[in-house]
Design a protein around this motif. Structure first.
Motif, short mmCIF file in Angstrom:
data_model
loop_
_atom_site.label_atom_id
_atom_site.label_comp_id
_atom_site.label_asym_id
_atom_site.label_seq_id
_atom_site.Cartn_x
_atom_site.Cartn_y
_atom_site.Cartn_z
N UNK A 9 15.40 4.55 -70.48
CA UNK A 9 15.28 5.92 -69.98
C UNK A 9 14.96 6.88 -71.12
N UNK A 10 13.76 7.41 -71.12
CA UNK A 10 13.39 8.38 -72.15
C UNK A 10 14.23 9.66 -72.03
N UNK A 11 14.77 9.90 -70.87
CA UNK A 11 15.57 11.10 -70.64
C UNK A 11 16.88 11.08 -71.41
N UNK A 12 17.23 9.95 -72.00
CA UNK A 12 18.48 9.85 -72.76
C UNK A 12 18.31 10.28 -74.22
N UNK A 13 17.14 10.81 -74.57
CA UNK A 13 16.88 11.18 -75.96
C UNK A 13 17.89 12.19 -76.49
N UNK A 14 18.25 13.17 -75.69
CA UNK A 14 19.21 14.17 -76.17
C UNK A 14 20.57 13.53 -76.45
#
Length: 174
Positions: free
Chosen positions: A30-35
């Motif tokens: 999941x790229x959305x987990x970067x933060x």
């Protein structure tokens, strides 16, 4: 009596676990987990800054068993960060594989802390670039933290940078 060493050891173990967790987080794809990954990297950096000074406050001069593995914890965070970037799709498989294999071979062949530092810089630099490109707030937050650490530790920083450069230069001359 052992309180300082215990606190430092807990921070070192936490850093190791953060590295493992970063790799697992990447496995979610999941790229959305970067933060979250950037926040965890920051937390790992905080533990790295704190564990040494806390351990040195102890009246006991010996290094604990866990303290002797501080670099292993650091490299676990490095590997976890690299794994996160790869598994989340921020870097391609070929690049991830080539850099990882080269890093492992160079560390194994040289057994040099300076090579470990260069490997860390590669992983963390790629993470910073990724943050700036995809989550700029976190990129700036990480760079701000690094600037703060350099500022606070300034008397030691030029010496450490010089040691790193001389260490790499001596490896090249070999």
């Amino acid at each position: 009596m052992f309180r300082e060493k215990t606190i430092a050891d807990v921070l070192t173990v936490a850093r190791f676990l953060i590295g493992v967790y970063l790799f697992w987080l990447g496995s979610l794809g999941e790229r959305a987990t970067l933060s979250l990954a950037a926040s965890l990297l920051w937390l790992a950096w905080v533990t790295d800054v704190l564990d040494g000074p806390i351990a040195r406050r102890s009246p006991i001069p010996t290094i604990s068993r866990i303290g002797r593995h501080d670099l292993h914890a650091d490299m676990t965070v490095t590997a976890g960060t690299w794994g996160y970037l790869w598994l989340s799709g921020f870097i391609g498989t070929s690049l991830a594989f080539i850099v990882a294999v080269l890093a492992i071979l160079l560390i194994w062949y040289t057994r040099s802390i300076h090579v470990c530092s260069a490997v860390q810089a590669t992983s963390y630099g790629t993470m910073l670039y990724t943050c700036f490109a995809n989550a700029p707030f976190y990129g700036w937050a990480l760079v701000s933290w690094l600037a703060l650490v350099v500022g606070v530790t300034w008397p030691r920083f030029p010496q450490k940078a010089s040691e790193f450069l001389h260490g790499i230069a001596s490896l090249i001359r070999q």
